[in-house]
Scaffold this active site. Structure first.
Site, PDB file in Angstrom:
ATOM      1  CB  THR A  14      37.590  38.960  39.957  1.00  0.00           C
ATOM      2  OG1 THR A  14      37.944  39.672  38.751  1.00  0.00           O
ATOM      3  CG2 THR A  14      36.576  39.779  40.731  1.00  0.00           C
ATOM      4  NE  ARG A  42      35.810  39.598  31.570  1.00  0.00           N
ATOM      5  CZ  ARG A  42      36.599  40.334  30.806  1.00  0.00           C
ATOM      6  NH1 ARG A  42      36.163  40.753  29.641  1.00  0.00           N
ATOM      7  NH2 ARG A  42      37.829  40.655  31.176  1.00  0.00           N
ATOM      8  NE  ARG A 102      57.126  42.025  34.783  1.00  0.00           N
ATOM      9  CZ  ARG A 102      56.462  40.962  34.375  1.00  0.00           C
ATOM     10  NH1 ARG A 102      56.837  40.317  33.273  1.00  0.00           N
ATOM     11  NH2 ARG A 102      55.432  40.537  35.058  1.00  0.00           N
ATOM     12  CB  CYS A 131      56.094  33.973  38.200  1.00  0.00           C
ATOM     13  SG  CYS A 131      55.520  33.523  36.555  1.00  0.00           S
ATOM     14  N   GLY A 162      49.952  30.117  36.184  1.00  0.00           N
ATOM     15  CA  GLY A 162      50.661  31.274  35.619  1.00  0.00           C
ATOM     16  C   GLY A 162      49.913  31.870  34.441  1.00  0.00           C
ATOM     17  CG  HIS A 251      56.275  28.771  37.676  1.00  0.00           C
ATOM     18  ND1 HIS A 251      55.031  28.247  37.419  1.00  0.00           N
ATOM     19  CD2 HIS A 251      56.286  29.999  37.067  1.00  0.00           C
ATOM     20  CE1 HIS A 251      54.320  29.108  36.691  1.00  0.00           C
ATOM     21  NE2 HIS A 251      55.058  30.178  36.474  1.00  0.00           N
TER      22      HIS A 251
HETATM   23  P1  NAP Z   1      43.196  36.135  35.461  1.00  0.00           P
HETATM   24  O1  NAP Z   1      42.984  35.073  36.473  1.00  0.00           O
HETATM   25  O2  NAP Z   1      42.734  35.908  34.074  1.00  0.00           O
HETATM   26  O3  NAP Z   1      42.541  37.505  36.027  1.00  0.00           O
HETATM   27  C1  NAP Z   1      42.543  38.690  35.291  1.00  0.00           C
HETATM   28  C2  NAP Z   1      42.021  39.817  36.145  1.00  0.00           C
HETATM   29  O4  NAP Z   1      42.132  41.040  35.418  1.00  0.00           O
HETATM   30  C3  NAP Z   1      40.558  39.670  36.529  1.00  0.00           C
HETATM   31  O5  NAP Z   1      40.333  40.245  37.796  1.00  0.00           O
HETATM   32  C4  NAP Z   1      39.885  40.478  35.442  1.00  0.00           C
HETATM   33  O6  NAP Z   1      38.599  40.948  35.793  1.00  0.00           O
HETATM   34  C5  NAP Z   1      40.832  41.653  35.354  1.00  0.00           C
HETATM   35  N1  NAP Z   1      40.675  42.377  34.113  1.00  0.00           N
HETATM   36  C6  NAP Z   1      40.689  41.894  32.864  1.00  0.00           C
HETATM   37  N2  NAP Z   1      40.460  42.883  31.974  1.00  0.00           N
HETATM   38  C7  NAP Z   1      40.310  44.018  32.695  1.00  0.00           C
HETATM   39  C8  NAP Z   1      40.040  45.363  32.362  1.00  0.00           C
HETATM   40  N3  NAP Z   1      39.901  45.764  31.108  1.00  0.00           N
HETATM   41  N4  NAP Z   1      39.945  46.272  33.362  1.00  0.00           N
HETATM   42  C9  NAP Z   1      40.078  45.881  34.647  1.00  0.00           C
HETATM   43  N5  NAP Z   1      40.332  44.608  35.033  1.00  0.00           N
HETATM   44  C10 NAP Z   1      40.442  43.688  34.053  1.00  0.00           C
HETATM   45  O7  NAP Z   1      44.743  36.493  35.334  1.00  0.00           O
HETATM   46  P2  NAP Z   1      45.894  36.452  36.448  1.00  0.00           P
HETATM   47  O8  NAP Z   1      46.571  35.146  36.419  1.00  0.00           O
HETATM   48  O9  NAP Z   1      45.368  36.948  37.746  1.00  0.00           O
HETATM   49  O10 NAP Z   1      46.932  37.465  35.816  1.00  0.00           O
HETATM   50  C11 NAP Z   1      46.593  38.804  35.583  1.00  0.00           C
HETATM   51  C12 NAP Z   1      47.829  39.524  35.070  1.00  0.00           C
HETATM   52  O11 NAP Z   1      48.802  39.527  36.106  1.00  0.00           O
HETATM   53  C13 NAP Z   1      48.503  38.851  33.874  1.00  0.00           C
HETATM   54  O12 NAP Z   1      47.931  39.272  32.654  1.00  0.00           O
HETATM   55  C14 NAP Z   1      49.904  39.297  34.028  1.00  0.00           C
HETATM   56  O13 NAP Z   1      50.084  40.566  33.435  1.00  0.00           O
HETATM   57  C15 NAP Z   1      50.069  39.407  35.529  1.00  0.00           C
HETATM   58  N6  NAP Z   1      50.737  38.208  36.046  1.00  0.00           N
HETATM   59  C16 NAP Z   1      51.979  38.341  36.454  1.00  0.00           C
HETATM   60  C17 NAP Z   1      52.668  37.269  36.910  1.00  0.00           C
HETATM   61  C18 NAP Z   1      54.070  37.430  37.263  1.00  0.00           C
HETATM   62  O14 NAP Z   1      54.839  36.645  36.794  1.00  0.00           O
HETATM   63  N7  NAP Z   1      54.440  38.418  38.078  1.00  0.00           N
HETATM   64  C19 NAP Z   1      52.093  36.016  37.005  1.00  0.00           C
HETATM   65  C20 NAP Z   1      50.802  35.885  36.589  1.00  0.00           C
HETATM   66  C21 NAP Z   1      50.135  37.003  36.115  1.00  0.00           C
HETATM   67  P3  NAP Z   1      37.268  40.150  35.350  1.00  0.00           P
HETATM   68  O15 NAP Z   1      37.002  39.158  36.446  1.00  0.00           O
HETATM   69  O16 NAP Z   1      36.241  41.245  35.325  1.00  0.00           O
HETATM   70  O17 NAP Z   1      37.519  39.530  34.039  1.00  0.00           O
HETATM   71  O1  3JN Z   2      52.817  31.933  32.225  1.00  0.00           O
HETATM   72  C1  3JN Z   2      53.296  32.096  33.341  1.00  0.00           C
HETATM   73  O2  3JN Z   2      53.585  31.137  34.086  1.00  0.00           O
HETATM   74  C2  3JN Z   2      53.573  33.467  33.819  1.00  0.00           C
HETATM   75  C3  3JN Z   2      52.800  34.441  33.040  1.00  0.00           C
HETATM   76  C4  3JN Z   2      52.908  35.742  33.181  1.00  0.00           C
HETATM   77  C5  3JN Z   2      52.171  36.654  32.358  1.00  0.00           C
HETATM   78  C6  3JN Z   2      51.024  36.221  31.710  1.00  0.00           C
HETATM   79  C7  3JN Z   2      50.323  37.087  30.872  1.00  0.00           C
HETATM   80  C8  3JN Z   2      50.759  38.355  30.675  1.00  0.00           C
HETATM   81  C9  3JN Z   2      52.597  37.961  32.173  1.00  0.00           C
HETATM   82  C10 3JN Z   2      53.804  38.424  32.912  1.00  0.00           C
HETATM   83  O3  3JN Z   2      53.692  38.653  34.120  1.00  0.00           O
HETATM   84  O4  3JN Z   2      54.867  38.585  32.319  1.00  0.00           O
HETATM   85  C11 3JN Z   2      51.908  38.808  31.322  1.00  0.00           C
HETATM   86  C12 3JN Z   2      52.351  40.190  31.064  1.00  0.00           C
HETATM   87  O5  3JN Z   2      52.246  40.993  31.966  1.00  0.00           O
HETATM   88  O6  3JN Z   2      52.791  40.481  29.954  1.00  0.00           O
END
Ligand code: NAP
Ligand code: 3JN
Length: 346
Positions: A14, A42, A102, A131, A162, A251
């Site tokens: 989600t 949630r 990572r 990213c 992000g 970005h």
């Molecule tokens: P987001 O929009 O806040 O979405 C978070 C997601 O994680 C929602 O589906 C949420 O579910 C779920 N979640 C939160 N707590 C959880 C739990 N305890 N158990 C299961 N699911 C849970 O965040 P996002 O931007 O999609 O990013 C999510 C994560 O992806 C980041 O924290 C980061 O680690 C990673 N990310 C990586 C990159 C990258 O650079 N590769 C970029 C952005 C993000 P609910 O709807 O139930 O809250």
């Molecule tokens: O802020 C951004 O533009 C990228 C963010 C990535 C991010 C946000 C929250 C937690 C990460 C990530 O992918 O490095 C994390 C995390 O996984 O630690």
């Protein structure tokens, strides 16, 4: 030969990244038998349409992965640390979008255009880089291969998406408030878990993630460490400044590279034009260069403003832009999943 259909789980279904993963699995016609969508309590019960069928999102737990072949994680590092080992225990390959694994020496850190060979080396978990790192190394790889790279100096201009879907809402809300002459009342950025917040509307915030003891933020140090690991070259010197700007998707990065050999700018252009996943957008005479608004919604990495450093024969400046939720997260993960699926069909 017919493709083997796989059972796929999306953890964080989600969220901003999870939604893009689901969209790509559909768009790419990924060979799926069953798709399991997981979130926290949630959002459990939410219905998501995939290929015309409604799927109910379930709460993720240690036993969510029975029968799953590939589990794509984007629910934060803590969730990955807790649940990815359970996915692996059930026989799945976990493709993790978070920082959790990572830098683990047993976990490949993969950008398919750079080090796809590492995918086969996994021991259950494959990490997707940050990213900001992904788009930079995808563009620099052909230059690294041809000339070698001694130093990278990068400044990023990062979109609010992000920082998750709540940060997107925050930018929209604040923009309206400020245009109406009201206080911005920042609530999420720069870092949700820290007490001090800053206005993002009409602003630039030079902090992404928490500060480390060395004065750099964690986002900046991720770019340093991950670049070396992906290129498998500790000798590449990297220094980064990461800035959040009021853009929703995409970005942008100002990247200065010092190559190990003298170079020809036209050869650099040609190397980039022939690089997989890279599109050169560079026609200054007609004011053509990569823009976040053009990159949004596309899978490629866009490169432009190619120009020599007039003070250093081996210095080169580039402007690199990509959709942070696609190549920066969901698309890179789905590319890895496609390689795994293709290997299973062999
Ligand atoms: P987001 O929009 O806040 O979405 C978070 C997601 O994680 C929602 O589906 C949420 O579910 C779920 N979640 C939160 N707590 C959880 C739990 N305890 N158990 C299961 N699911 C849970 O965040 P996002 O931007 O999609 O990013 C999510 C994560 O992806 C980041 O924290 C980061 O680690 C990673 N990310 C990586 C990159 C990258 O650079 N590769 C970029 C952005 C993000 P609910 O709807 O139930 O809250
Ligand atoms: O802020 C951004 O533009 C990228 C963010 C990535 C991010 C946000 C929250 C937690 C990460 C990530 O992918 O490095 C994390 C995390 O996984 O630690």
């Amino acid at each position: 030969m017919s493709k083997t259909k796989l059972n796929v789980a999306v953890v964080g279904a989600t969220g901003a990244v999870g939604e893009q993963i689901i969209g790509l699995l559909e768009k790419r016609d990924f060979p799926i038998d069953k798709l399991k969508l997981l979130s926290s309590a949630r959002s459990a019960g939410t219905r998501v349409t995939f290929k015309g069928q409604e799927i109910t999102v379930e709460e993720a737990g240690p036993d969510s992965f029975e029968g799953i072949d590939i589990a794509l994680f984007s629910a934060g590092g803590d969730v990955s640390k807790e649940l990815a080992p359970h996915a692996v225990r059930h026989g799945a390959v976990a493709i993790d979008n978070t920082n959790a694994f990572r830098m683990d020496p047993n976990t490949p850190l993969v950008v398919p255009e750079v080090n796809a060979d590492q995918i086969d080396e996994h021991q259950g978990i494959i990490a997707n880089p940050n990213c900001s790192t992904i788009q930079m190394v995808a563009a620099l790889k052909p230059l690294y291969d041809r000339y070698g790279i001694s130093r990278i100096i990068v400044s990023t201009y990062q979109a609010v998406s992000g920082a998750g879907s709540r940060a997107i809402d925050e930018l929209h809300r604040q923009t309206g408030e400020v245009l109406n002459g009201n206080a911005a009342n920042p609530d999420i950025l720069p870092v949700g878990s820290l007490p001090v917040k800053h206005q993002i509307a009409f602003n630039a915030i030079p902090q992404i993630d928490k500060f480390q003891d060395n004065g750099y933020t964690l986002e900046e140090m991720k770019m340093v460490r991950e670049t070396k690991k992906i290129l498998n070259d500790e000798s590449v010197l990297v220094t980064a400044t990461c800035v959040r700007i009021p853009v929703v998707y995409g970005h942008s990065e100002s990247v200065y590279v010092e190559l190990k050999e003298d170079y020809n700018l036209e050869e650099v252009r040609s190397l980039l034009e022939n690089a997989p996943g890279v599109t050169v957008v560079d026609d200054p005479a007609n004011q053509v260069y990569p823009l976040a608004t053009d990159a949004a919604g596309k899978n490629d990495v866009f490169v432009g403003r190619l120009r020599r450093d007039l003070t250093n024969e081996r210095g080169l400046n580039l402007w690199i832009v990509s959709d942070n939720l696609l190549k920066g997260a969901a698309w890179n993960a789905v590319q890895i999943a496609e390689v795994i699926a293709a290997n299973k069909s062999k």
